[in-house]
Scaffold this motif. Sequence first.
Motif, PDB file in Angstrom:
ATOM      1  N   LEU A 105      24.842 -87.551  -3.717  1.00  0.00           N
ATOM      2  CA  LEU A 105      26.016 -87.504  -2.831  1.00  0.00           C
ATOM      3  C   LEU A 105      27.043 -86.542  -3.408  1.00  0.00           C
ATOM      4  N   PRO A 106      27.117 -85.296  -2.890  1.00  0.00           N
ATOM      5  CA  PRO A 106      26.193 -84.702  -1.920  1.00  0.00           C
ATOM      6  C   PRO A 106      24.883 -84.355  -2.600  1.00  0.00           C
ATOM      7  N   MET A 107      23.827 -84.149  -1.804  1.00  0.00           N
ATOM      8  CA  MET A 107      22.527 -83.853  -2.388  1.00  0.00           C
ATOM      9  C   MET A 107      22.533 -82.449  -2.977  1.00  0.00           C
ATOM     10  N   GLY A 108      22.167 -82.363  -4.240  1.00  0.00           N
ATOM     11  CA  GLY A 108      22.155 -81.073  -4.906  1.00  0.00           C
ATOM     12  C   GLY A 108      21.128 -81.049  -6.014  1.00  0.00           C
ATOM     13  N   LEU A 109      20.967 -79.878  -6.572  1.00  0.00           N
ATOM     14  CA  LEU A 109      19.934 -79.655  -7.571  1.00  0.00           C
ATOM     15  C   LEU A 109      20.495 -78.741  -8.643  1.00  0.00           C
ATOM     16  N   ARG A 110      20.373 -79.176  -9.899  1.00  0.00           N
ATOM     17  CA  ARG A 110      20.659 -78.301 -11.044  1.00  0.00           C
ATOM     18  C   ARG A 110      19.356 -78.130 -11.804  1.00  0.00           C
ATOM     19  N   PHE A 111      19.044 -76.896 -12.152  1.00  0.00           N
ATOM     20  CA  PHE A 111      17.722 -76.616 -12.713  1.00  0.00           C
ATOM     21  C   PHE A 111      17.837 -75.580 -13.824  1.00  0.00           C
ATOM     22  N   GLU A 112      16.826 -75.570 -14.692  1.00  0.00           N
ATOM     23  CA  GLU A 112      16.815 -74.643 -15.815  1.00  0.00           C
ATOM     24  C   GLU A 112      15.365 -74.384 -16.209  1.00  0.00           C
ATOM     25  N   GLY A 113      15.060 -73.142 -16.517  1.00  0.00           N
ATOM     26  CA  GLY A 113      13.694 -72.816 -16.907  1.00  0.00           C
ATOM     27  C   GLY A 113      13.579 -71.374 -17.343  1.00  0.00           C
ATOM     28  N   SER A 114      12.343 -70.897 -17.417  1.00  0.00           N
ATOM     29  CA  SER A 114      12.133 -69.529 -17.874  1.00  0.00           C
ATOM     30  C   SER A 114      10.751 -69.034 -17.472  1.00  0.00           C
ATOM     31  N   PHE A 115      10.611 -67.719 -17.482  1.00  0.00           N
ATOM     32  CA  PHE A 115       9.320 -67.046 -17.440  1.00  0.00           C
ATOM     33  C   PHE A 115       9.093 -66.523 -18.865  1.00  0.00           C
ATOM     34  N   PRO A 116       8.247 -67.196 -19.664  1.00  0.00           N
ATOM     35  CA  PRO A 116       8.136 -66.830 -21.083  1.00  0.00           C
ATOM     36  C   PRO A 116       7.721 -65.386 -21.326  1.00  0.00           C
ATOM     37  N   LEU A 117       6.706 -64.913 -20.592  1.00  0.00           N
ATOM     38  CA  LEU A 117       6.257 -63.537 -20.777  1.00  0.00           C
ATOM     39  C   LEU A 117       5.629 -63.024 -19.495  1.00  0.00           C
ATOM     40  N   THR A 118       6.179 -61.949 -18.963  1.00  0.00           N
ATOM     41  CA  THR A 118       5.595 -61.297 -17.793  1.00  0.00           C
ATOM     42  C   THR A 118       5.282 -59.847 -18.147  1.00  0.00           C
ATOM     43  N   LYS A 119       4.211 -59.348 -17.555  1.00  0.00           N
ATOM     44  CA  LYS A 119       3.782 -57.981 -17.829  1.00  0.00           C
ATOM     45  C   LYS A 119       3.626 -57.206 -16.523  1.00  0.00           C
ATOM     46  N   LEU A 120       4.167 -55.998 -16.502  1.00  0.00           N
ATOM     47  CA  LEU A 120       4.039 -55.099 -15.368  1.00  0.00           C
ATOM     48  C   LEU A 120       3.274 -53.864 -15.819  1.00  0.00           C
ATOM     49  N   VAL A 121       2.188 -53.568 -15.119  1.00  0.00           N
ATOM     50  CA  VAL A 121       1.357 -52.417 -15.451  1.00  0.00           C
ATOM     51  C   VAL A 121       1.254 -51.517 -14.222  1.00  0.00           C
ATOM     52  N   ALA A 122       1.376 -50.228 -14.426  1.00  0.00           N
ATOM     53  CA  ALA A 122       1.083 -49.232 -13.389  1.00  0.00           C
ATOM     54  C   ALA A 122       0.116 -48.218 -13.992  1.00  0.00           C
ATOM     55  N   GLU A 123      -1.029 -48.078 -13.359  1.00  0.00           N
ATOM     56  CA  GLU A 123      -2.043 -47.170 -13.894  1.00  0.00           C
ATOM     57  C   GLU A 123      -1.606 -45.709 -13.798  1.00  0.00           C
ATOM     58  N   LYS A 124      -0.733 -45.423 -12.841  1.00  0.00           N
ATOM     59  CA  LYS A 124      -0.292 -44.044 -12.645  1.00  0.00           C
ATOM     60  C   LYS A 124       1.085 -44.048 -11.997  1.00  0.00           C
ATOM     61  N   TYR A 125       1.984 -43.198 -12.494  1.00  0.00           N
ATOM     62  CA  TYR A 125       3.281 -43.022 -11.847  1.00  0.00           C
ATOM     63  C   TYR A 125       3.669 -41.549 -11.869  1.00  0.00           C
ATOM     64  N   ASP A 126       4.547 -41.208 -10.927  1.00  0.00           N
ATOM     65  CA  ASP A 126       5.088 -39.852 -10.844  1.00  0.00           C
ATOM     66  C   ASP A 126       6.558 -39.989 -10.472  1.00  0.00           C
ATOM     67  N   LEU A 127       7.447 -39.512 -11.349  1.00  0.00           N
ATOM     68  CA  LEU A 127       8.889 -39.721 -11.198  1.00  0.00           C
ATOM     69  C   LEU A 127       9.636 -38.400 -11.280  1.00  0.00           C
ATOM     70  N   VAL A 128      10.564 -38.200 -10.323  1.00  0.00           N
ATOM     71  CA  VAL A 128      11.482 -37.067 -10.351  1.00  0.00           C
ATOM     72  C   VAL A 128      12.847 -37.581  -9.926  1.00  0.00           C
ATOM     73  N   GLY A 129      13.908 -37.186 -10.648  1.00  0.00           N
ATOM     74  CA  GLY A 129      15.233 -37.639 -10.240  1.00  0.00           C
ATOM     75  C   GLY A 129      16.323 -37.185 -11.188  1.00  0.00           C
ATOM     76  N   LYS A 130      17.500 -37.802 -11.010  1.00  0.00           N
ATOM     77  CA  LYS A 130      18.650 -37.516 -11.861  1.00  0.00           C
ATOM     78  C   LYS A 130      19.439 -38.790 -12.103  1.00  0.00           C
ATOM     79  N   ILE A 131      19.946 -38.941 -13.326  1.00  0.00           N
ATOM     80  CA  ILE A 131      20.954 -39.950 -13.642  1.00  0.00           C
ATOM     81  C   ILE A 131      22.239 -39.180 -13.900  1.00  0.00           C
ATOM     82  N   ALA A 132      23.199 -39.303 -12.975  1.00  0.00           N
ATOM     83  CA  ALA A 132      24.396 -38.457 -12.984  1.00  0.00           C
ATOM     84  C   ALA A 132      23.926 -37.002 -12.895  1.00  0.00           C
ATOM     85  N   VAL A 133      24.191 -36.192 -13.936  1.00  0.00           N
ATOM     86  CA  VAL A 133      23.760 -34.792 -13.894  1.00  0.00           C
ATOM     87  C   VAL A 133      22.520 -34.562 -14.756  1.00  0.00           C
TER      88      VAL A 133
END
Length: 246
Positions: A105-133
């Motif tokens: 009252l009122p109905m609510g939820l407090r929660f806590e947790g984690s993702f211990p280890l995540t991995k992102l792999v890309a076999e191939k990428y191609d990047l072109v751009g600018k950060i500021a100049v």
Amino acid sequence: MKNIVIILFLSCIFAGINAYPRKLNSNVRLEPGVSGPMQDVLEKLRNLIHNGNETLGIPVLDPLIIPSIDINLNTSALKVNLEAEGISLTGIGDFDVSNIDITLLPMGLRFEGSFPLTKLVAEKYDLVGKIAVLPIYGAGNVLFEVGALKFKGNARIAVGISGVSLRDLILELSLGSFKSETTGMLGGGDIDQVINAILADWVPDFFNSNSDSIADLVGDTLLTSINQVLDGMSLADLIDLVTGGS
């Protein structure tokens, strides 16, 4: 990724709702290791993420396979054209939920947790751009490892004749570590090691220094997306979704 987080959050809602009729006190706390609806739901959710459910139209989400992406950003500070292929994300299904507090009252939820280890792999990428100049460019492959991505939050939940809805969602996020084994940035070669070392230091500092803004953005996005999923959904439908129909 967003779909995985939505299903995880819906599972926490279901666990709270499932505990509701059994508890009359105003504050119910489910601790790790205590048998109850939460442990059963989380185990079914991990199984759902790793194996999917054809009946419900939920694919395998860990590993999450993305054949290709094409990202174009054009702002005053950042201009990026990124193409990547052979993308996979792993570790999301091995999440931990360390604590859930349920208020009635009122109905609510407090929660806590984690993702211990995540991995992102890309076999191939191609990047072109600018950060500021400053120009940025590269072509090669990517391996990112994100360690101890912790989340904490609270939400208000409405359960009525029309179904279940989320009233608000406030999040706190923190990042423990970041490792990069990217090749080909700025021409690659010896500079790869330098760039990966810079990213390992810079990414956690940037994330944690801007965690409030990042958490607000993630929270607003999830609030809208979760309520879109819940729209017109009965409690029975929610149960089927987070338990895999079992």
